[in-house]
Design an enzyme around this catalytic site. Structure first.
Site, PDB file in Angstrom:
ATOM      1  N   LYS A  42      -4.242 -18.468 -12.715  1.00  0.00           N
ATOM      2  CA  LYS A  42      -5.696 -18.884 -12.834  1.00  0.00           C
ATOM      3  C   LYS A  42      -5.851 -20.137 -12.018  1.00  0.00           C
ATOM      4  O   LYS A  42      -5.043 -21.249 -11.846  1.00  0.00           O
ATOM      5  CB  LYS A  42      -6.236 -19.319 -14.126  1.00  0.00           C
ATOM      6  N   ASP A  43      -7.088 -20.400 -11.497  1.00  0.00           N
ATOM      7  CA  ASP A  43      -7.654 -21.478 -10.832  1.00  0.00           C
ATOM      8  C   ASP A  43      -7.088 -22.722 -11.457  1.00  0.00           C
ATOM      9  O   ASP A  43      -7.263 -22.897 -12.696  1.00  0.00           O
ATOM     10  CB  ASP A  43      -8.903 -21.439 -10.476  1.00  0.00           C
ATOM     11  N   LYS A  44      -7.101 -23.957 -10.635  1.00  0.00           N
ATOM     12  CA  LYS A  44      -6.699 -25.151 -11.269  1.00  0.00           C
ATOM     13  C   LYS A  44      -7.957 -25.679 -11.534  1.00  0.00           C
ATOM     14  O   LYS A  44      -8.461 -26.408 -12.682  1.00  0.00           O
ATOM     15  CB  LYS A  44      -5.770 -26.211 -10.212  1.00  0.00           C
TER      16      LYS A  44
END
Length: 663
Positions: A297-299
Site C-alpha cells: 500500500k501507498d506510503k
C-alpha cells in the site's frame, strides 16, 4: 482520444475521453488519501466481519491454492513480491536501536581491519555488548539476525545480555576456503535444515581437500559428515547434516506457537508496508518473512490492509498494540486463522480521496462567485461521468518508477537486463538534487569509489543502500563486485528494477497503440478468450492458452470491445500482438539493445516471464460531492471522491484521466 506529449511525471499523456478536466491538489493532508483493501469476498477489510478466515469454504480454499501455485516472479497481474525473505533485510537498528546498531557496524569494521593487519593470525579477544533483552523472542531474533548478517561473529547470551565476538572457527575456515564459502557454510550450519547439504567449490589439490576435511570433522563432526566426489580437477567436498534420530518432542506451548497463524487488519499512516512489517517483526521477535499480506500500500496515505503473522498468538499481538500505535500503526480484528495470506489475494482497493482548490484549467471569465461555482461543478460532473462510462488508460503509476528521483528505477532495470552491473550500481547510487545525508553518501561513492567511507555516511535507515555498500566494500567495485552487490539484496528487491523497466515499456506501448490504431479492436490484437474470467497468469502454458489473437472477421463483426484488449508486459513467456504493435515491441526493445534479450539474468538469479495487462481500467461504485469551503478551512472548491478499483490499478492514474493533468 487525446495525446499531448509527456507529462511532468514522465508518463505518456494519452486519454480516452475528451472532456476539459480541471486543476486541483491531492494529498495535501495524509487523511486526504485513504486506501482500504477489498478482500476476495468483496468486503472492505476495515468493516468486514472478523469471522471469515482464509479457509472459509472448500471452493475458496481450492481457488487460493491455485492462485498461490501460479504466483511466481511476476504475479498474476504483474505485481511483484517484496516480501523480505531473509534476516539480511531485517533492519538491525529496529531491534538493537540505532546507536547499538552503528556500534556493531563499527565493531565489524574494526575486526576486518585487524584481520588485514594481522594477515590471518590468531584473532584478538574483542567483544561488544548488544545490551540486555528480557524477552526471549527478541533474544532469539537478535541471535538469528546477527549471525545470518555477520556469519563470522558468534553471539553469546549471559542472561539477559547478548555479547558478540569473532568466531575463531570462522577465521580458521576462511584461511582454507574463500570468505564467501566460509560465510555460506556457517549460514548452512546455523540454519540446521534437516537433510540439507552444502558443497564447496571444486578443488584439485588433494592435500588441501584433506585439510578441509580434517577441520570440518574436528570442529563439526557431531553435526555433519563430509565426503569428496567428482573426478580430478572437478572434485569437491560435500557436507551433509547428520541424521538426528527421533526429533525432539516439542512442548504443547512450542507446538501452539509454531503452528499458529494470527490475522489482523493493519491501519498505517505515512508508512511503507515493508517498513511497518520490519518494525512489527523486531518488536515481536519474528522475521519479516513471517508476515504475509495481499498487497503493498501507498506510503503517503492512510491505508487499511489484511495481514497474517505466524508463530504469534492473538493474545501477544494484542499486548503490543499500544506500542505499535506509537509508530503510526493501529491493529484491529485480531483473530486466529488456519493459513497465511498470499500476494494478490484481494479483489481490489476502495479509495476515499479529497481534491482541494478545484479550479478550471483556463482563466475563468465568470463574473460572480455563483457563476464560477456552477462552471466548476459542470467541469467536474462532465469529467466524472465520462470516466465512469469509458474508463481510463491503465498506466502503471509514477510510484512504480520512483517519484522524485534523479535516475528512475526503470533506468537501473535496463542496465541489469543489459547485464551491465557497474552501470546499474552507479545509476542506483545517483543522488537527489538536495544535500540530505543519503544524497551526500551516494555522491561520495560516485566521486571516490570508496564504499567503506560511503557506508559510514549512509543513514542506518537506508537498508538497500547499506547492503549494497557492504558488498562493494568487500568484493570491490568492478563487474564481479557489482554483481555480488546486487545479489546481496533480497530477490524481491532485485527484481523490482527490471519490472520497472518492463512497466515503462508497457506504458509507452499502450500510448502508441491508442495513438496509431485508435479505439477500435484491430486484427492481430490480443484479447482474453470469451468466458475466461481469470486475471493474468505468469504460467506460459495457461496464459497463452487463454490469450486469443483477433481475426479479420472478428474485427469486422466487432466481436470484442477495447476493454478486452491486452498488451503484454515484456518477458520470456508472452506472445506479442500480430499487427503493427508486434513490430513496435521489437523495435522498442532493440532501441535499448534488448533485441535478443531472454529476460533472464542468470548471474542475479532473475527470471522475468512477463504477463498481460488490459489497456483500460474502470472505476466502480463512484460517489462524489463538490463543496465550497470557507477560507479558514482551506478555501476554494473541494471535491470528495469515493470509488473502487481492481487490484494493480492506480488511483493517481484514474485522477489523471478525470482531471486531465498530473494531480
Amino acid at each position: 482520444m487525446k495525446q499531448d506529449g509527456d507529462a511532468a511525471s514522465g508518463l505518456p499523456v494519452c486519454f480516452v475521453s475528451s472532456h476539459e478536466g480541471f486543476l486541483g491538489s491531492i494529498k495535501k493532508l495524509i487523511k486526504d488519501f485513504v486506501v482500504t483493501e477489498i478482500d476476495i469476498h468483496g468486503q472492505q477489510v476495515n468493516t468486514a466481519a472478523s469471522a471469515p478466515a482464509p479457509h472459509c469454504s472448500e471452493e475458496v480454499s481450492s481457488r487460493c491454492k491455485e492462485e498461490a501455485e501460479e504466483h511466481h516472479a511476476f504475479s498474476a497481474d504483474c505485481r511483484f513480491d517484496l516480501t523480505i525473505s531473509s534476516p539480511d533485510s531485517l533492519d538491525l537498528s529496529m531491534i538493537l536501536g540505532q546507536a547499538v546498531s552503528e556500534q556493531l557496524e563499527q565493531f565489524v569494521v574494526s575486526l576486518r581491519d585487524d584481520v588485514m593487519e594481522d594477515e590471518g593470525e590468531t584473532p584478538g579477544n574483542k567483544e561488544l555488548s548488544l545490551g540486555s533483552f528480557t524477552d526471549k523472542y527478541q533474544r532469539a531474533n537478535v541471535h538469528r539476525a546477527v549471525r545470518h548478517r555477520f556469519p563470522f561473529l558468534m553471539t553469546v547470551t549471559i542472561q539477559p545480555e547478548i555479547r558478540v565476538r569473532e568466531d575463531p572457527d570462522y577465521r580458521e575456515l576462511s584461511q582454507l576456503v574463500t570468505e564467501e564459502e566460509a560465510e555460506d557454510f556457517f549460514r548452512f550450519i546455523d540454519a540446521k535444515v534437516q537433510d540439507s547439504s552444502y558443497t564447496f567449490h571444486p578443488d584439485e589439490n588433494k592435500e588441501h581437500r584433506t585439510a578441509v576435511h580434517h577441520f570440518l570433522n574436528r570442529r563439526f563432526g557431531k553435526l555433519v559428515e563430509t565426503k569428496s566426489f567428482g573426478e580430478q580437477e572437478r572434485t569437491a567436498i560435500s557436507v551433509r547434516l547428520r541424521e538426528r534420530g527421533r526429533p525432539k518432542k516439542r512442548t504443547a506451548d512450542e507446538r501452539r506457537e509454531e503452528d499458529v497463524y494470527t490475522a489482523f487488519t493493519l491501519c498505517k499512516e505515512n508508512l511503507e508496508t515493508l517498513e511497518a512489517i520490519s518494525y512489527m517483526a523486531a518488536t515481536l521477535g519474528v522475521l519479516p518473512s513471517d508476515f504475509t499480506y495481499a498487497g503493498i500500500k501507498d506510503k503517503r496515505a492512510v491505508t487499511y490492509q489484511s495481514m497474517v503473522v505466524k508463530k504469534v498468538l492473538p493474545q501477544r499481538l494484542m499486548e503490543k498494540r499500544a506500542e505499535f500505535e506509537k509508530r503510526g500503526m493501529r491493529l484491529s480484528q485480531i483473530r486466529s486463522v488456519a493459513e497465511p495470506l498470499t500476494l494478490g489475494r484481494l479483489q481490489g482497493n476502495h479509495f476515499d480521496l479529497v481534491v482541494r482548490n478545484v479550479r478550471p484549467h483556463a482563466v475563468d471569465d465568470a463574473h460572480t462567485s455563483a457563476e464560477k461555482q456552477r462552471h466548476i461543478a459542470s467541469l467536474v460532473e462532465e469529467a466524472l461521468e465520462n470516466v465512469k462510462a469509458r474508463g481510463f488508460v491503465n498506466y502503471y503509476g509514477p510510484q512504480r518508477f520512483g517519484t522524485g528521483q534523479g535516475v528512475q528505477s526503470d533506468h537501473v532495470g535496463l542496465a541489469l537486463l543489459q547485464e551491465d552491473m557497474v552501470t546499474a550500481v552507479r545509476l542506483f547510487f545517483s543522488p537527489e538534487d538536495g544535500d540530505d545525508p543519503p544524497s551526500q553518501a551516494k555522491r561520495h561513492f560516485l566521486q571516490t569509489d570508496n564504499a567503506k567511507e560511503s557506508l559510514a555516511l549512509m543513514p542506518v535507515s537506508k537498508a538497500r543502500e547499506r547492503l549494497m555498500l557492504r558488498a562493494l566494500n568487500r568484493y570491490g567495485t568492478g563487474p564481479e563486485g557489482c554483481a555480488k552487490a546486487w545479489l546481496s539484496l533480497p530477490h524481491g528487491m532485485r527484481v523490482f528494477y527490471p519490472h520497472a523497466y518492463c512497466s515503462r515499456v508497457w506504458n509507452e506501448a499502450v500510448a502508441h497503440r491508442l495513438a496509431t490504431l485508435g479505439h477500435g479492436v484491430r486484427q492481430g490484437d490480443l484479447v482474453w478468450m470469451q468466458g475466461v474470467v481469470d486475471n493474468m497468469d505468469d504460467n506460459e502454458e495457461s496464459s497463452t492458452a487463454k490469450v486469443h489473437v483477433v481475426t479479420e472477421r472478428e474485427e469486422q463483426q466487432g466481436v470484442y470491445s477495447l476493454a478486452q484488449v491486452l498488451l503484454p508486459m515484456p518477458g520470456n513467456t508472452v506472445k506479442y500482438p500480430e499487427n503493427a504493435m508486434g513490430m513496435w515491441y521489437r523495435e522498442r526493445l532493440a532501441r535499448d539493445g534488448l533485441e535478443s534479450c531472454r529476460f533472464r539474468v542468470g548471474s542475479l538469479k532473475m527470471n522475468l516471464p512477463g504477463c498481460y495487462r488490459p489497456m483500460l481500467a474502470n472505476l466502480c461504485n463512484l460517489r462524489y460531492q463538490l463543496q465550497t469551503k470557507e477560507e479558514g478551512a482551506g478555501g476554494g472548491e473541494v471535491l470528495t471522491l469515493n470509488f473502487d478499483l481492481d487490484s494493480s490499478c492506480y488511483a493517481t492514474i484514474c485522477l489523471r484521466e478525470i482531471m486531465k493533468c498530473d494531480p
